[in-house]
Design a protein around this motif. Structure first.
Motif, PDB file in Angstrom:
ATOM      1  N   UNK A   1      25.898  46.484  42.256  1.00 35.34           N
ATOM      2  CA  UNK A   1      26.036  45.189  42.857  1.00 35.34           C
ATOM      3  C   UNK A   1      27.155  44.416  42.146  1.00 35.34           C
ATOM      4  N   UNK A   2      27.944  43.721  42.929  1.00 35.27           N
ATOM      5  CA  UNK A   2      29.060  42.961  42.371  1.00 35.27           C
ATOM      6  C   UNK A   2      28.523  41.664  41.778  1.00 35.27           C
ATOM      7  N   UNK A   3      28.905  41.406  40.554  1.00 39.23           N
ATOM      8  CA  UNK A   3      28.469  40.167  39.911  1.00 39.23           C
ATOM      9  C   UNK A   3      29.350  39.025  40.371  1.00 39.23           C
ATOM     10  N   UNK A   4      28.853  37.830  40.174  1.00 37.22           N
ATOM     11  CA  UNK A   4      29.600  36.641  40.564  1.00 37.22           C
ATOM     12  C   UNK A   4      30.931  36.556  39.813  1.00 37.22           C
ATOM     13  N   UNK A   5      30.936  36.905  38.534  1.00 34.16           N
ATOM     14  CA  UNK A   5      32.160  36.852  37.729  1.00 34.16           C
ATOM     15  C   UNK A   5      33.200  37.816  38.272  1.00 34.16           C
ATOM     16  N   UNK A   6      32.778  39.005  38.671  1.00 32.94           N
ATOM     17  CA  UNK A   6      33.741  39.969  39.235  1.00 32.94           C
ATOM     18  C   UNK A   6      34.287  39.480  40.574  1.00 32.94           C
ATOM     19  N   UNK A   7      33.440  38.845  41.375  1.00 32.02           N
ATOM     20  CA  UNK A   7      33.902  38.319  42.663  1.00 32.02           C
ATOM     21  C   UNK A   7      34.933  37.214  42.457  1.00 32.02           C
ATOM     22  N   UNK A   8      34.687  36.339  41.487  1.00 24.32           N
ATOM     23  CA  UNK A   8      35.639  35.268  41.185  1.00 24.32           C
ATOM     24  C   UNK A   8      36.938  35.858  40.657  1.00 24.32           C
ATOM     25  N   UNK A   9      36.835  36.841  39.774  1.00 21.06           N
ATOM     26  CA  UNK A   9      38.031  37.492  39.233  1.00 21.06           C
ATOM     27  C   UNK A   9      38.841  38.153  40.351  1.00 21.06           C
ATOM     28  N   UNK A  10      38.169  38.825  41.262  1.00 20.65           N
ATOM     29  CA  UNK A  10      38.861  39.468  42.381  1.00 20.65           C
ATOM     30  C   UNK A  10      39.557  38.424  43.255  1.00 20.65           C
ATOM     31  N   UNK A  11      38.900  37.299  43.491  1.00 25.17           N
ATOM     32  CA  UNK A  11      39.492  36.235  44.285  1.00 25.17           C
ATOM     33  C   UNK A  11      40.724  35.655  43.594  1.00 25.17           C
ATOM     34  N   UNK A  12      40.608  35.386  42.303  1.00 24.34           N
ATOM     35  CA  UNK A  12      41.734  34.830  41.543  1.00 24.34           C
ATOM     36  C   UNK A  12      42.914  35.796  41.557  1.00 24.34           C
ATOM     37  N   UNK A  13      42.656  37.073  41.317  1.00 19.33           N
ATOM     38  CA  UNK A  13      43.742  38.064  41.326  1.00 19.33           C
ATOM     39  C   UNK A  13      44.332  38.216  42.726  1.00 19.33           C
ATOM     40  N   UNK A  14      43.474  38.139  43.743  1.00 15.39           N
ATOM     41  CA  UNK A  14      43.952  38.233  45.122  1.00 15.39           C
ATOM     42  C   UNK A  14      44.862  37.078  45.504  1.00 15.39           C
ATOM     43  N   UNK A  15      44.636  35.917  44.922  1.00 15.18           N
ATOM     44  CA  UNK A  15      45.498  34.760  45.188  1.00 15.18           C
ATOM     45  C   UNK A  15      46.707  34.719  44.257  1.00 15.18           C
ATOM     46  N   UNK A  16      46.532  35.179  43.039  1.00 14.68           N
ATOM     47  CA  UNK A  16      47.612  35.119  42.047  1.00 14.68           C
ATOM     48  C   UNK A  16      48.751  36.082  42.379  1.00 14.68           C
ATOM     49  N   UNK A  17      48.442  37.239  42.909  1.00 12.52           N
ATOM     50  CA  UNK A  17      49.497  38.218  43.205  1.00 12.52           C
ATOM     51  C   UNK A  17      50.485  37.687  44.241  1.00 12.52           C
ATOM     52  N   UNK A  18      50.016  37.191  45.410  1.00  8.68           N
ATOM     53  CA  UNK A  18      50.988  36.636  46.369  1.00  8.68           C
ATOM     54  C   UNK A  18      51.730  35.416  45.818  1.00  8.68           C
ATOM     55  N   UNK A  19      51.034  34.589  45.058  1.00 10.73           N
ATOM     56  CA  UNK A  19      51.692  33.412  44.472  1.00 10.73           C
ATOM     57  C   UNK A  19      52.779  33.841  43.496  1.00 10.73           C
ATOM     58  N   UNK A  20      52.504  34.866  42.705  1.00 15.46           N
ATOM     59  CA  UNK A  20      53.500  35.372  41.757  1.00 15.46           C
ATOM     60  C   UNK A  20      54.714  35.949  42.467  1.00 15.46           C
ATOM     61  N   UNK A  21      54.478  36.659  43.547  1.00 13.19           N
ATOM     62  CA  UNK A  21      55.586  37.223  44.328  1.00 13.19           C
ATOM     63  C   UNK A  21      56.427  36.096  44.915  1.00 13.19           C
ATOM     64  N   UNK A  22      55.772  35.042  45.445  1.00 10.71           N
ATOM     65  CA  UNK A  22      56.500  33.909  46.014  1.00 10.71           C
ATOM     66  C   UNK A  22      57.366  33.237  44.949  1.00 10.71           C
ATOM     67  N   UNK A  23      56.813  33.045  43.753  1.00  9.87           N
ATOM     68  CA  UNK A  23      57.562  32.400  42.666  1.00  9.87           C
ATOM     69  C   UNK A  23      58.772  33.251  42.277  1.00  9.87           C
ATOM     70  N   UNK A  24      58.598  34.556  42.176  1.00  9.84           N
ATOM     71  CA  UNK A  24      59.731  35.439  41.855  1.00  9.84           C
ATOM     72  C   UNK A  24      60.789  35.377  42.949  1.00  9.84           C
ATOM     73  N   UNK A  25      60.361  35.385  44.209  1.00 12.62           N
ATOM     74  CA  UNK A  25      61.285  35.289  45.341  1.00 12.62           C
ATOM     75  C   UNK A  25      62.039  33.967  45.274  1.00 12.62           C
ATOM     76  N   UNK A  26      61.340  32.862  44.985  1.00 10.07           N
ATOM     77  CA  UNK A  26      61.968  31.548  44.858  1.00 10.07           C
ATOM     78  C   UNK A  26      63.066  31.578  43.790  1.00 10.07           C
ATOM     79  N   UNK A  27      62.736  32.106  42.600  1.00 16.40           N
ATOM     80  CA  UNK A  27      63.727  32.140  41.527  1.00 16.40           C
ATOM     81  C   UNK A  27      64.896  33.064  41.861  1.00 16.40           C
ATOM     82  N   UNK A  28      64.640  34.165  42.538  1.00 16.30           N
ATOM     83  CA  UNK A  28      65.730  35.059  42.943  1.00 16.30           C
ATOM     84  C   UNK A  28      66.668  34.350  43.922  1.00 16.30           C
ATOM     85  N   UNK A  29      66.103  33.628  44.882  1.00 12.87           N
ATOM     86  CA  UNK A  29      66.942  32.895  45.836  1.00 12.87           C
ATOM     87  C   UNK A  29      67.690  31.760  45.157  1.00 12.87           C
TER      88      UNK A  29
END
Length: 122
Positions: A1-29
């Motif tokens: 069973x997935x614990x609440x902490x793992x679900x929160x971690x998965x959510x944070x990582x799921x949001x952080x990856x696209x945000x990180x890509x956007x920031x890198x794209x911004x700086x490249x442009x």
């Protein structure tokens, strides 16, 4: 069973990856945007009713690349009036968007009976 902490971690990582890509794209442009990159066509302002697109092309020079759109004003309208109607009497800067994180400039100039609009990364 997935614990609440793992679900929160998965959510944070799921949001952080696209945000990180956007920031890198911004700086490249920001750093290299004028070196051959073109903003998406969606950043080109739509002509108002009555005006029409005569020509649309990609242009490149020593300062980078940009879209060039030649517009024919509505009947009885001058290129200067069309520029005023489109809010293009002076070059302006458009802020980044979610799907295009670069700053974009939009400017225009009258050429004969037409208005030429330029759109490119700053």
């Amino acid at each position: 069973m997935i614990t609440r902490a793992r679900a929160v971690l998965a959510l944070v990582l799921g949001l952080a990856a696209p945000a990180g890509i956007w920031v890198l794209w911004f700086f490249a442009l920001t750093a290299f945007g004028s070196e051959g990159a073109l903003p998406p066509k969606s950043r080109i302002p739509d002509p108002p009713p009555g005006a029409s697109v005569v020509e649309e092309s990609e242009q490149c020079g020593s300062g980078g690349c940009w879209w060039q759109v030649t517009l024919a004003p509505a009947a009885g309208q001058s290129p200067a009036e069309l520029a005023r109607r489109m809010g293009l009497t002076e070059e302006r800067s458009l802020p980044p968007r979610l799907l295009d994180p670069g700053y974009v400039y939009v400017g225009s100039e009258a050429r004969g009976d037409h208005l030429v609009v330029h759109v490119g990364y700053q």
